[in-house]
Enzyme design. Structure first.
Site, PDB file in Angstrom:
ATOM      1  N   ASP A  44       0.864  -1.184   0.000  1.00  0.00           N
ATOM      2  CA  ASP A  44       0.000   0.000   0.000  1.00  0.00           C
ATOM      3  C   ASP A  44       0.898   1.231   0.000  1.00  0.00           C
ATOM      4  O   ASP A  44       2.130   1.102  -0.094  1.00  0.00           O
ATOM      5  CB  ASP A  44      -0.956  -0.023   1.219  1.00  0.00           C
ATOM      6  CG  ASP A  44      -2.305   0.613   0.885  1.00  0.00           C
ATOM      7  OD1 ASP A  44      -2.299   1.789   0.462  1.00  0.00           O
ATOM      8  OD2 ASP A  44      -3.344  -0.048   1.024  1.00  0.00           O
ATOM      9  N   HIS A  55      -2.945   3.161  -4.514  1.00  0.00           N
ATOM     10  CA  HIS A  55      -2.423   2.647  -3.229  1.00  0.00           C
ATOM     11  C   HIS A  55      -1.033   2.053  -3.423  1.00  0.00           C
ATOM     12  O   HIS A  55      -0.740   0.952  -2.958  1.00  0.00           O
ATOM     13  CB  HIS A  55      -3.377   1.605  -2.639  1.00  0.00           C
ATOM     14  CG  HIS A  55      -4.555   2.219  -1.936  1.00  0.00           C
ATOM     15  ND1 HIS A  55      -4.431   2.945  -0.777  1.00  0.00           N
ATOM     16  CD2 HIS A  55      -5.883   2.229  -2.244  1.00  0.00           C
ATOM     17  CE1 HIS A  55      -5.638   3.364  -0.380  1.00  0.00           C
ATOM     18  NE2 HIS A  55      -6.534   2.959  -1.258  1.00  0.00           N
ATOM     19  N   GLU A 103      -9.731   2.766  -5.212  1.00  0.00           N
ATOM     20  CA  GLU A 103      -9.363   4.130  -4.877  1.00  0.00           C
ATOM     21  C   GLU A 103      -8.142   4.639  -5.649  1.00  0.00           C
ATOM     22  O   GLU A 103      -7.119   4.957  -5.059  1.00  0.00           O
ATOM     23  CB  GLU A 103      -9.108   4.233  -3.359  1.00  0.00           C
ATOM     24  CG  GLU A 103     -10.336   3.893  -2.541  1.00  0.00           C
ATOM     25  CD  GLU A 103     -10.107   3.988  -1.028  1.00  0.00           C
ATOM     26  OE1 GLU A 103     -11.022   4.414  -0.333  1.00  0.00           O
ATOM     27  OE2 GLU A 103      -9.010   3.611  -0.567  1.00  0.00           O
TER      28      GLU A 103
HETATM   29  C1  TNX Z   1     -10.879   1.824   2.452  1.00  0.00           C
HETATM   30  S1  TNX Z   1     -11.540  -0.979   1.397  1.00  0.00           S
HETATM   31  C2  TNX Z   1      -9.792   1.226   1.865  1.00  0.00           C
HETATM   32  C3  TNX Z   1      -8.544   1.054   2.639  1.00  0.00           C
HETATM   33  C4  TNX Z   1      -8.621   1.721   3.989  1.00  0.00           C
HETATM   34  C5  TNX Z   1      -9.961   1.473   4.604  1.00  0.00           C
HETATM   35  C6  TNX Z   1     -10.102   2.048   5.983  1.00  0.00           C
HETATM   36  C7  TNX Z   1     -10.561  -0.468   0.392  1.00  0.00           C
HETATM   37  C8  TNX Z   1     -10.534  -1.273  -0.792  1.00  0.00           C
HETATM   38  N1  TNX Z   1      -9.828   0.636   0.614  1.00  0.00           N
HETATM   39  O1  TNX Z   1      -7.454   1.527   1.892  1.00  0.00           O
HETATM   40  O2  TNX Z   1      -7.612   1.210   4.793  1.00  0.00           O
HETATM   41  O3  TNX Z   1     -10.974   2.002   3.794  1.00  0.00           O
HETATM   42  O4  TNX Z   1     -11.250   1.581   6.627  1.00  0.00           O
END
Ligand code: TNX
Length: 527
Positions: A187, A259, A323
């Site tokens: 990440d 990420h 994301e």
């Molecule tokens: C969303 S769930 C994210 C993570 C974060 C998390 C915190 C997802 C695919 N992405 O990168 O750690 O929320 O709750």
């Protein structure tokens, strides 16, 4: 049918020999069928052996270790090819991961549909051993899971956890009959797996200078303490083998194209503008993502995945996909050239192109791709498996189209969320609110048509570790909610709100006996 007949025969033979009592012991997740006799016990003593008829040595050895941990050296259980005691064998007429457990005064028989079935039968027996301190009432249990995919995720990027910690995590999961560990290895805040082709990834990308304090104070403050760590390939192999011994498959996740700031720090050419960035010291979503235009990115991803596939026998390989802001791509000549050359409409479709191309690579190695539900946004292939996290809509949409899905909606499955409304004693967590009851009463099929349900391969809870720095805290977030999740995964159709509280009291004692840190809130009646 065969199963039902065996059930009836077993029930009848019990009824004839002994008086049958209705209230059984407390096993979590709830078995399909359980009938205990009112008299007769099997006593585990220093001579008890685990007699292994088929090749189920791993399951037997793990059980012997569990018993050693519980009894100390007083009653050493040994695995043997013949003798008396706990006899384990496989039988193709028992469901693949199912088992039958037959406890008689001088013998225990466990018949599994596979070694996994035997393993789960032994885990049930382990709960009985603890509940009755080795003097186990006679009875018969037949059991099999609802879902084939029973997952728990672990983010080791935001905070690093040692090999010992990961094994302990696997132990806890295995006791709940979980069969998939989704291991979030990379990440923005740290790259945690050794890749021989790119030593910089761990040499530079596994360490961040410091970490944001709290949720971000005003002005923001950092703790000034470097944080890092990674697993060598040898350690990864050791952990994969450790999980396999417990009938658990580890699904590795390599995040792309977002990420990935830790990777960009190690290899700046992975980004659109070759800009130097830090291993991120803040939480959230960064605009610094991999360039989807340059061919060098694809070569990088394939070389990394080739090594990952060598290390992990899992059929599913997770590519993240969540994301990924597209700001850099809009301004990047390589990304724009790729969009044009491939006849794509948008940056969103460029992500779709990247994911589809990576899926072809994974398929070429005989594996299947899984990704977070954003992989739906750029046009998903019919063969990708989708992990529905933003809600249930993504999962429903994908399943209606015929894609397999794993349900892990944030509002119910994010075990990094608070367990109580008041948050008292919980320490600083990311937010949200998921009490035990909420997990327990969740219907993962809600909103799916009859046809689409067939594509729901399973259910998963997630442990994101932005605010979880040590194992004791991780365990407290996991337990007791994992027990609720285990019933959703293993025994969805036989959950019982009327008895769960009482059964959880036994489970709490079991956790204590295992030395695991369980949160008190549920037991104190706090939601
Ligand atoms: C969303 S769930 C994210 C993570 C974060 C998390 C915190 C997802 C695919 N992405 O990168 O750690 O929320 O709750």
């Amino acid at each position: 049918m065969k199963n039902i007949i065996t059930l009836i025969i077993a029930a009848l033979s019990l009824a004839i020999s002994t008086h049958v009592v209705a209230a059984g012991p407390h096993i979590i997740p709830q078995p399909s069928y359980m009938e205990m006799a009112s008299e007769g016990t099997f006593i585990i003593n220093e001579d008890t052996k685990i007699v292994v008829y088929d090749d189920a040595w791993d399951a037997a050895e793990v059980f012997a270790l569990d018993m050693q941990q519980y009894f100390g050296s007083k009653r050493p259980l040994r695995c043997a090819k013949r003798g008396n005691g706990i006899k384990v064998r496989t039988d193709k007429f028992v469901a693949e991961e199912g088992y039958e457990l037959n406890i008689q005064p001088h013998e225990i028989f466990i018949t599994g549909g596979s070694e996994a079935g035997i393993f789960y039968g032994l885990q049930t027996l382990r709960q009985l051993v603890v509940a009755y301190n080795g003097v186990i009432p006679c009875g018969y249990i037949a059991d099999e899971p609802t879902f084939a995919y029973r997952g728990v995720h672990f983010d080791v990027s935001r905070h690093f956890f040692s090999v010992e910690d990961v094994k302990r995590y696997i132990d806890i999961l295995a006791a709940h009959k979980v069969n998939r560990l989704h291991w979030h290895l990379t990440d923005d805040q740290g790259w945690r797996i050794e890749i021989k082709a790119y030593p910089e990834l761990t040499a530079k990308g596994s360490m961040r200078k410091e970490t944001l304090v709290g949720h971000g104070l005003r002005p923001e403050k950092w703790d000034g303490t470097p944080h890092g760590g990674y697993y060598t390939q040898e350690e990864v192999r050791d952990i994969v083998a450790y999980a396999a011994k417990r009938s658990m498959t580890i699904i590795p996740e390599i995040e792309m194209p977002g990420h990935a700031q830790a990777a960009l720090h190690a290899l700046p050419w992975l980004g659109c503008n070759d800009q130097i960035v830090d291993v991120w010291t803040t939480w959230g979503v960064t605009p610094e993502v991999m360039c989807a235009g340059k061919e060098s990115t694809y070569e990088f991803l394939e070389r990394v995945l080739a090594e990952v596939i060598e290390l992990f026998p899992s059929e599913l390989i997770h590519i993240g996909g969540d994301e990924c802001p597209k700001d850099r791509w809009v301004e990047c000549e390589h990304c724009q050239a790729k969009i044009k050359a491939e006849g794509l409409e948008s940056e969103e479709e460029l992500q779709g192109y990247l994911v589809a191309r990576i899926e072809r690579f994974i398929n070429s190695k005989g594996r299947k791709m899984i990704g977070w539900d954003e992989i739906l946004d750029g046009g998903v292939t019919p063969t990708a498996t989708v992990m529905s996290w933003r809600g249930t809509e993504g999962g429903i949409y994908a399943a209606e189209r015929g894609n397999d899905v794993v349900m892990t909606p944030m509002k119910l499955c994010y075990f990094n969320f608070y367990q109580t409304e008041s948050r008292e004693g919980e320490g600083l967590q990311i937010g949200g609110h998921i009490p035990f009851e909420m997990v327990y009463t969740w219907d993962p099929y809600a909103g799916f048509s009859e046809e689409a349900r067939k594509h729901v391969i399973g259910v998963q809870c997630n442990m994101w570790t932005e605010y979880l720095k040590d194992m004791a805290t991780v365990e407290k977030m996991l337990l007791p909610r994992l027990a609720a999740m285990a019933e959703v995964q293993w025994s969805a159709n036989r959950r019982d709100e009327a008895t769960i509280r009482e059964r959880m009291e036994s489970m709490r004692k079991f956790y204590e006996a295992c030395g695991w840190n369980c949160a008190p809130y549920y037991f104190d009646g706090r939601k």
